[in-house]
Design a protein around this motif. Structure first.
Motif, PDB file in Angstrom:
ATOM      1  N   PRO A  41     -17.862 -25.264  31.969  1.00 55.25           N
ATOM      2  CA  PRO A  41     -16.612 -24.740  32.067  1.00 55.25           C
ATOM      3  C   PRO A  41     -16.270 -23.908  30.838  1.00 55.25           C
ATOM      4  CG  PRO A  41     -16.441 -27.087  32.522  1.00 55.25           C
ATOM      5  CD  PRO A  41     -17.789 -26.783  32.164  1.00 55.25           C
ATOM      6  N   ASP A  42     -15.794 -22.760  31.130  1.00 54.09           N
ATOM      7  CA  ASP A  42     -15.299 -21.656  29.844  1.00 54.09           C
ATOM      8  C   ASP A  42     -14.128 -22.633  29.120  1.00 54.09           C
ATOM      9  OD1 ASP A  42     -17.186 -19.790  30.795  1.00 54.09           O
ATOM     10  OD2 ASP A  42     -15.593 -18.677  31.874  1.00 54.09           O
ATOM     11  N   GLU A  43     -14.198 -22.043  27.900  1.00 58.00           N
ATOM     12  CA  GLU A  43     -13.006 -22.492  27.005  1.00 58.00           C
ATOM     13  C   GLU A  43     -12.563 -21.686  26.195  1.00 58.00           C
ATOM     14  OE1 GLU A  43     -14.392 -25.967  24.721  1.00 58.00           O
ATOM     15  OE2 GLU A  43     -14.835 -27.225  26.637  1.00 58.00           O
ATOM     16  N   PHE A  44     -11.042 -22.000  25.876  1.00 58.20           N
ATOM     17  CA  PHE A  44     -10.521 -20.987  24.750  1.00 58.20           C
ATOM     18  C   PHE A  44     -10.153 -21.930  23.614  1.00 58.20           C
ATOM     19  CE2 PHE A  44      -8.190 -17.746  27.799  1.00 58.20           C
ATOM     20  CZ  PHE A  44      -9.462 -17.244  28.154  1.00 58.20           C
ATOM     21  N   TRP A  45     -10.442 -21.373  22.474  1.00 58.85           N
ATOM     22  CA  TRP A  45     -10.397 -22.072  21.164  1.00 58.85           C
ATOM     23  C   TRP A  45      -9.492 -21.650  20.366  1.00 58.85           C
ATOM     24  CZ3 TRP A  45     -15.705 -24.130  18.913  1.00 58.85           C
ATOM     25  CH2 TRP A  45     -16.459 -24.997  19.977  1.00 58.85           C
ATOM     26  N   GLN A  46      -7.971 -22.182  20.200  1.00 54.03           N
ATOM     27  CA  GLN A  46      -7.047 -21.737  19.504  1.00 54.03           C
ATOM     28  C   GLN A  46      -7.173 -22.367  17.867  1.00 54.03           C
ATOM     29  OE1 GLN A  46      -4.284 -23.241  22.665  1.00 54.03           O
ATOM     30  NE2 GLN A  46      -2.926 -21.968  21.430  1.00 54.03           N
ATOM     31  N   VAL A  47      -7.259 -21.635  17.015  1.00 53.72           N
ATOM     32  CA  VAL A  47      -7.550 -22.289  15.624  1.00 53.72           C
ATOM     33  C   VAL A  47      -6.573 -21.342  14.635  1.00 53.72           C
ATOM     34  CG1 VAL A  47      -9.940 -22.941  16.133  1.00 53.72           C
ATOM     35  CG2 VAL A  47      -9.490 -20.629  15.088  1.00 53.72           C
ATOM     36  N   GLU A  48      -6.603 -21.889  13.406  1.00 59.46           N
ATOM     37  CA  GLU A  48      -6.127 -21.155  12.090  1.00 59.46           C
ATOM     38  C   GLU A  48      -7.091 -21.630  11.151  1.00 59.46           C
ATOM     39  OE1 GLU A  48      -1.581 -20.753  10.621  1.00 59.46           O
ATOM     40  OE2 GLU A  48      -2.580 -22.430   9.768  1.00 59.46           O
ATOM     41  N   HIS A  49      -7.414 -20.674  10.343  1.00 63.80           N
ATOM     42  CA  HIS A  49      -8.565 -20.979   9.240  1.00 63.80           C
ATOM     43  C   HIS A  49      -7.643 -20.752   7.963  1.00 63.80           C
ATOM     44  CE1 HIS A  49     -11.648 -20.674  11.951  1.00 63.80           C
ATOM     45  NE2 HIS A  49     -11.642 -19.572  12.380  1.00 63.80           N
ATOM     46  N   PRO A  50      -8.152 -21.717   7.112  1.00 65.80           N
ATOM     47  CA  PRO A  50      -7.996 -21.396   5.563  1.00 65.80           C
ATOM     48  C   PRO A  50      -8.399 -20.188   4.933  1.00 65.80           C
ATOM     49  CG  PRO A  50      -8.958 -23.653   5.876  1.00 65.80           C
ATOM     50  CD  PRO A  50      -9.060 -22.891   7.146  1.00 65.80           C
ATOM     51  N   PRO A  51      -7.802 -19.683   3.944  1.00 67.32           N
ATOM     52  CA  PRO A  51      -8.291 -18.335   3.623  1.00 67.32           C
ATOM     53  C   PRO A  51      -9.814 -18.007   3.509  1.00 67.32           C
ATOM     54  CG  PRO A  51      -6.512 -18.960   2.328  1.00 67.32           C
ATOM     55  CD  PRO A  51      -7.052 -20.191   2.923  1.00 67.32           C
TER      56      PRO A  51
END
Length: 236
Positions: A41-51
């Motif tokens: 299955p396809d996936e969307f990954w939602q993230v936030e990165h440190p600088p």
């Protein structure tokens, strides 16, 4: 094995990983893509990165003007150097382009369309600039105007970049993706030539006077991406 033998695929699965280091996410995306099969299955990954500054495969060192205390990480995505940090919405679509029946150029167009439509929900007019992937706004009037009128010696004069794209396609499957600036510290962008363009201004929704939570913006962006990147119900 032909894709014609496969059952219809569901819309991409959404995964919210929260704030995670870029290197960790990069390794996980690559491993997921290398291990996936025709029925994954396809996936969307939602993230936030440190600088972090990330450099594309063709990235030139001279576009990093002075990284200071922020690490520069080499990536295998396309494009030049960009910055990721808190307050920025990032979505990595891990999709099989064969299911959509499209090629890379159309995929990029759909990513940009999803960002433009997300900005519209906040009254911001985002637009493309030919030959410079990403989404831009007219700094003089981001709510009503597109490209500034009249002759322009500098193609980016009067513009601010609010979203960046960087992708990798391996065996017809995508990873990396799109970042949209919501409410972040923009100072690190001054340490680089964003996406390889000297003097290009970078903005976020907060700078434009739009108050929005990153989680809200991320949900809207994923909604639009699912509209553009979900296999048709009748797809094999």
């Amino acid at each position: 094995m032909s894709t014609a033998t496969l059952a219809p695929f569901p819309p991409p699965l959404l995964r919210d990983w929260g704030r995670v280091p870029y290197e960790q996410t990069f390794a996980a995306m690559r491993a997921f893509t290398e291990a996936r099969g025709l029925d994954t299955p396809d996936e969307f990954w939602q993230v936030e990165h440190p600088p972090v500054f990330t450099q594309g495969v063709a990235g030139k060192p001279e576009h990093v003007l002075g990284a200071g205390d922020i690490a520069v990480v080499q990536s295998n995505r396309g494009g030049q150097v960009t910055y990721h940090g808190p307050g920025q919405v990032i979505v990595y679509p891990l999709v099989d382009l064969r299911r959509l029946g499209i090629f890379v150029k159309e995929y990029v167009f759909r990513l940009e369309a999803a960002v433009i439509q997300t900005l519209e929900r906040f009254g911001v007019l985002g637009f493309r600039v030919s030959g410079a992937p990403g989404i831009y706004v007219n700094l003089a009037d981001p709510f009503n105007a597109a490209l500034p009128a009249g002759p322009r010696l500098d193609e980016f004069a009067g513009l601010g970049k609010i979203a960046a794209l960087g992708i990798k396609v391996s065996q017809h499957c995508t990873y990396h993706g799109v970042s949209l600036n919501v409410a972040m510290d923009l100072e690190p962008f001054q340490r680089i030539n964003p996406c390889g363009y000297a003097g290009l201004q970078t903005v976020d929704l907060a700078t434009l006077g739009v108050r929005a939570e990153p989680a809200e913006v991320s949900a809207l962006l994923c909604e639009r991406l699912r509209q553009h990147l979900s296999p048709p119900a009748s797809a094999p």
